[in-house]
Every structure is written in C-alpha cells, then in structure tokens.
Design an enzyme around this catalytic site. Structure first.
Site, short mmCIF file in Angstrom:
data_model
loop_
_atom_site.label_atom_id
_atom_site.label_comp_id
_atom_site.label_asym_id
_atom_site.label_seq_id
_atom_site.Cartn_x
_atom_site.Cartn_y
_atom_site.Cartn_z
N LYS A 31 -24.40 -33.26 31.11
CA LYS A 31 -25.68 -32.61 31.48
C LYS A 31 -26.53 -33.56 32.33
O LYS A 31 -25.98 -34.34 33.10
CB LYS A 31 -26.39 -32.12 30.21
CG LYS A 31 -25.49 -31.21 29.36
CD LYS A 31 -26.21 -30.45 28.29
CE LYS A 31 -25.20 -29.59 27.51
NZ LYS A 31 -25.81 -28.77 26.47
N GLY B 207 -26.70 -27.71 21.29
CA GLY B 207 -27.73 -28.73 21.16
C GLY B 207 -28.64 -28.52 19.96
O GLY B 207 -29.68 -29.17 19.84
N GLU C 26 -19.34 -20.53 24.24
CA GLU C 26 -20.45 -21.36 23.78
C GLU C 26 -21.58 -20.49 23.27
O GLU C 26 -22.42 -20.04 24.06
CB GLU C 26 -20.97 -22.23 24.92
CG GLU C 26 -19.92 -23.17 25.48
CD GLU C 26 -20.56 -24.42 26.06
OE1 GLU C 26 -20.22 -25.51 25.60
OE2 GLU C 26 -21.43 -24.31 26.94
N GLU D 79 -27.15 -22.83 30.08
CA GLU D 79 -28.41 -23.43 30.57
C GLU D 79 -28.66 -23.04 32.02
O GLU D 79 -29.81 -22.81 32.43
CB GLU D 79 -28.35 -24.97 30.39
CG GLU D 79 -28.48 -25.33 28.92
CD GLU D 79 -27.81 -26.63 28.51
OE1 GLU D 79 -27.43 -27.43 29.38
OE2 GLU D 79 -27.65 -26.83 27.29
N ASN E 132 -19.51 -32.61 28.74
CA ASN E 132 -20.56 -32.14 29.65
C ASN E 132 -21.77 -33.06 29.45
O ASN E 132 -22.50 -32.92 28.48
CB ASN E 132 -20.90 -30.68 29.32
CG ASN E 132 -22.07 -30.15 30.11
OD1 ASN E 132 -22.55 -30.80 31.05
ND2 ASN E 132 -22.54 -28.97 29.75
N GLY F 38 -21.26 -31.45 24.47
CA GLY F 38 -22.49 -31.93 25.10
C GLY F 38 -22.93 -33.25 24.48
O GLY F 38 -22.45 -34.33 24.83
N HIS G 81 -22.63 -22.09 32.86
CA HIS G 81 -23.15 -22.63 31.59
C HIS G 81 -24.42 -21.88 31.20
O HIS G 81 -25.22 -21.52 32.07
CB HIS G 81 -23.43 -24.13 31.74
CG HIS G 81 -23.72 -24.78 30.43
ND1 HIS G 81 -24.95 -24.69 29.83
CD2 HIS G 81 -22.93 -25.49 29.59
CE1 HIS G 81 -24.90 -25.33 28.67
NE2 HIS G 81 -23.69 -25.83 28.50
N SER H 173 -22.50 -27.87 19.60
CA SER H 173 -22.59 -28.85 18.51
C SER H 173 -21.24 -29.20 17.91
O SER H 173 -21.13 -29.44 16.71
CB SER H 173 -23.56 -28.36 17.43
OG SER H 173 -24.86 -28.18 17.98
P1 PGA Z 1 -23.73 -29.52 22.59
O1 PGA Z 1 -23.57 -28.88 24.06
O2 PGA Z 1 -22.37 -30.08 22.23
O3 PGA Z 1 -24.75 -30.61 22.78
O4 PGA Z 1 -24.15 -28.46 21.68
C1 PGA Z 1 -22.43 -28.15 24.41
C2 PGA Z 1 -22.57 -27.59 25.81
O5 PGA Z 1 -23.68 -27.16 26.18
O6 PGA Z 1 -21.61 -27.58 26.59
#
Ligand code: PGA
Length: 253
Positions: free
Chosen positions: A14, A175, A169, A100, A12, A236, A98, A215
């Site tokens: 983003k 993140g 998630e 976010e 992803n 991500g 997601h 992460s």
């Molecule tokens: P991250 O994001 O690996 O940077 O934690 C994962 C995601 O939001 O899909």
C-alpha cells in the site's frame, strides 16, 4: 480431491515505505524467502519503490508486482502509470480493483475490466480484487455483489481468464483485525470458482488461483490456506514485516 494449484502469497505494501525502507524490507525478505520455489511470492511496493525492489529481487525467485496501472499505453494521463512502464521495471503482476481504489478513487468494474485486458495484453498477471462490505454481508447480498464484480470486471476475457489471479477480500476484514473464518472464506471462494466456471468453463476455473485477503496473519494463515478453494493470500499489514510475511509464506508450503 487434492488441489494442484500452486499457492501464491502477495504482499500489498500500500502507501507505505520510502525507497530506502522498501529496499531494506526486500533485502530481509530475500534472505528469508529468496530460494523458495514451493510458493509463488510477489512483492507489491508503491510505484516509487518498484525500481529499487526490482534490483534487489532480480536474482531470486520472488516476483514484483504493482498496486494499480492505467489501461492506456501512453499519453496525456497526468499521474498515471502504464503497463509498459511496469514491464520496464520487470513487474510480473499488478493488483487491480482493490477495494481501497474502488472506495476512494472511483474505480469501477468497467475501469477494472479495461485494466485487466491491458495488463494481460502486456503479459502482466492481474490480481483482480473483489469483496463485499460489512453492510452488504449483513444484508445478505454478498453473493450478488461478488457476482457483479466478477462478471463485470472479467467480462470478455474468454480463454484469457486462465491468465489471472483473483483475490477475495471482504472489505470488512481489510486492516480491521477481523478475519473471515476459514468456512466463511471458503464459501465465497467456492462461489467465485463456480462463477469462473460459468464464464470460462470448469477446466479454466479449476486452474485459476483465488487468494484470500483481509487481516491474514501468521496466526490464521494455515487454517485459511488449507481450505479447498483458498490458493494463497493477499497480505497488507502483515506484509510490512519480514518475520510475519515469511511465516505466512511458510504456512502456505
Ligand atoms: P490487510 O490488507 O492484510 O492489512 O487486511 C489486505 C489487503 O488490503 O490487500
């Protein structure tokens, strides 16, 4: 019992990468991973780079995904993108719900549900995201939150439940560099599979792939991916670099 589900690792990206940067990342990934048949690999660049990445990966085994879509097929929805537009660029997957989007853009289980149905109708494979915040985990409501998200985001799918991927998630791990421990993640994955069985029966639930996201990186991928109900990753930050994404894919083989 050994799992028969094929692992799926999705990147992803983003809101990162210009068209040129996305193309060079896709080229690098194709060199490393383009022949991989053991793991399903999905690249989800921003909308603006879908076309460029599509042209680069169309002759290899990696698949293309988008990060969102609208549920209507066309019309007066300024700024939105439809399933048909994604199919037109040879997308096979779309990330929906997601955290976010839920946190910053008003996405709800109801809108996710409409999008999931529209995606399936367009033969896109939805990657449906669920997960609790830190506050919810600490107050002991993780299962209630995840149940609400799973039941309502996936309401009314019937046998189409077999056509989705779920991504667990935990919001507190996205993140942040914090990762759920393999056991913490496995517990929620097993719970999600139980919920899927309640909705669609155990045959369908056994076949649905549940990715972990939050992460995931080369250093922790293998221990997460060896868990019984963890069938892949939604990556991500570590998906923005050829080497780290390739190492995660290799951990899934
Ligand atoms: P991250 O994001 O690996 O940077 O934690 C994962 C995601 O939001 O899909």
């Amino acid at each position: 019992m050994k799992k028969l589900r094929k692992k799926i690792i999705a990147g992803n990206w983003k809101m990162n990468k210009t068209t040129a940067d996305a193309a060079s990342l896709a080229e690098g990934l194709k060199l490393e991973l383009g022949d991989c048949l053991d793991v399903d690999i999905v690249l989800c660049p921003p909308f603006t780079a879908l076309s460029a990445v599509s042209g680069i990966i169309d002759d290899c085994h990696m698949k293309l995904g988008a990060q969102d879509m609208h549920w209507e097929s066309e019309g007066a929805y300024t700024g939105e993108i439809s399933s048909g537009m994604l199919r037109d660029l040879y997308c096979n997957y779309v990330i929906l719900g997601h955290s976010e989007r839920r946190a910053y853009f008003g996405e709800t289980n109801e809108t996710v549900n409409k999008k999931v149905k529209a995606a399936i109708a367009a033969t896109l494979i939805p990657i449906v995201c669920v997960g609790e915040t830190l506050e919810q985990r600490e107050s002991g409501t993780t299962e209630a939150v995840v149940r609400d998200q799973v039941e309502n985001s996936l309401a009314g799918l019937d046998d189409d439940l077999a056509k989705i991927v779920v991504a667990y998630e935990p919001v507190w791990a996205i993140g942040t560099g914090l990762t759920a421990t393999p056991d913490q993640a496995q517990d929620v994955h097993a719970f999600i599979r139980k919920l899927l069985a309640e909705i669609g029966g155990s045959d369908i639930a056994d076949g649905v792939r549940i990715q972990y996201g939050g992460s995931m990186k080369p250093a922790n991928a293998a221990e997460l991916l060896e868990k019984q109900d963890i069938d892949g990753g939604l990556i991500g930050g570590a998906a923005l670099d050829v080497r780290s994404f390739a190492e995660i894919v290799k951990a899934a083989m």
